[in-house]
Motif scaffolding. Structure first.
Motif, short mmCIF file in Angstrom:
data_model
loop_
_atom_site.label_atom_id
_atom_site.label_comp_id
_atom_site.label_asym_id
_atom_site.label_seq_id
_atom_site.Cartn_x
_atom_site.Cartn_y
_atom_site.Cartn_z
N ASP A 1 0.80 -1.22 0.00
CA ASP A 1 0.00 0.00 0.00
C ASP A 1 0.84 1.27 0.00
O ASP A 1 0.43 2.27 -0.57
CB ASP A 1 -0.94 0.01 1.21
CG ASP A 1 -2.05 -1.01 1.08
OD1 ASP A 1 -2.37 -1.41 -0.06
OD2 ASP A 1 -2.59 -1.43 2.12
N HIS A 2 1.98 1.24 0.64
CA HIS A 2 2.82 2.44 0.75
C HIS A 2 3.13 3.02 -0.64
O HIS A 2 3.00 4.22 -0.87
CB HIS A 2 4.11 2.12 1.51
CG HIS A 2 4.99 3.30 1.73
ND1 HIS A 2 4.73 4.25 2.69
CD2 HIS A 2 6.11 3.71 1.10
CE1 HIS A 2 5.66 5.17 2.65
NE2 HIS A 2 6.51 4.87 1.69
N GLY B 1 1.56 2.21 -3.63
CA GLY B 1 0.31 2.54 -4.33
C GLY B 1 -0.29 3.84 -3.85
O GLY B 1 -0.78 4.65 -4.65
N ASP B 2 -0.26 4.08 -2.53
CA ASP B 2 -0.79 5.33 -1.98
C ASP B 2 0.03 6.53 -2.46
O ASP B 2 -0.52 7.59 -2.75
CB ASP B 2 -0.78 5.29 -0.45
CG ASP B 2 -1.78 4.28 0.11
OD1 ASP B 2 -2.68 3.85 -0.65
OD2 ASP B 2 -1.65 3.92 1.30
N ARG C 1 -0.99 7.27 -6.11
CA ARG C 1 -2.30 7.94 -6.16
C ARG C 1 -2.22 9.36 -5.63
O ARG C 1 -2.90 10.26 -6.14
CB ARG C 1 -3.33 7.12 -5.39
CG ARG C 1 -3.77 5.87 -6.16
CD ARG C 1 -4.90 5.13 -5.45
NE ARG C 1 -4.43 4.34 -4.33
CZ ARG C 1 -3.88 3.14 -4.43
NH1 ARG C 1 -3.75 2.58 -5.60
NH2 ARG C 1 -3.48 2.49 -3.37
N ALA C 2 -1.38 9.61 -4.63
CA ALA C 2 -1.24 10.97 -4.07
C ALA C 2 -0.67 11.94 -5.10
O ALA C 2 -0.96 13.14 -5.05
CB ALA C 2 -0.34 10.94 -2.83
#
Length: 123
Positions: free
Chosen positions: A63-64, A66-67, A70-71
């Motif tokens: 997730d780190h 992918g987030d 997206r950010a």
């Protein structure tokens, strides 16, 4: 016969994380980290502004990363190594369908680095 123990030299291993434009095959961002840092945690440092679709191997699946993509307004397109499902044939077909377009783009990007995996820039 007597053999002495060899003392292995300690060596700092490094990894490079490269943000490259898939269409033009141009390197946009480069980050160098110690090899003991997880790719998913180190990868965001190589993200350009407005990355668009970001293609990466399964080491960046957490997730780190992918987030972070997206950010910055991008879409993570990361290789999957497995999927859950009741029917094995159907699950493998879904896995193949997910990975096929990602592998096609990643194949072009990997050619940027050549056989030895080194990237040099002339300035």
């Amino acid at each position: 016969m007597f053999r002495s123990k060899r003392v292995a030299m300690r060596r700092q291993s490094l990894k490079r994380h490269v943000g490259a434009d898939a269409d033009r095959a141009l390197v946009e961002e480069v980050a160098v980290t110690p090899a003991n840092i997880n790719d998913g945690k180190a990868g965001p440092t190589a993200l350009p502004d407005n990355p668009g679709e970001v293609f990466a191997d399964s080491a960046y699946r957490r997730d780190h990363f992918g987030d972070a993509v997206r950010a910055k307004g991008g879409t993570p397109r990361i290789v999957a190594t497995g999927m859950w499902g009741r029917d094995e044939a159907e699950t493998l077909a879904r896995l193949h369908a997910w990975n096929k377009p990602i592998h096609r783009v990643r194949g072009r990007i990997e050619k940027i680095f050549g056989e030895g995996g080194f990237c040099t820039a002339a300035g």
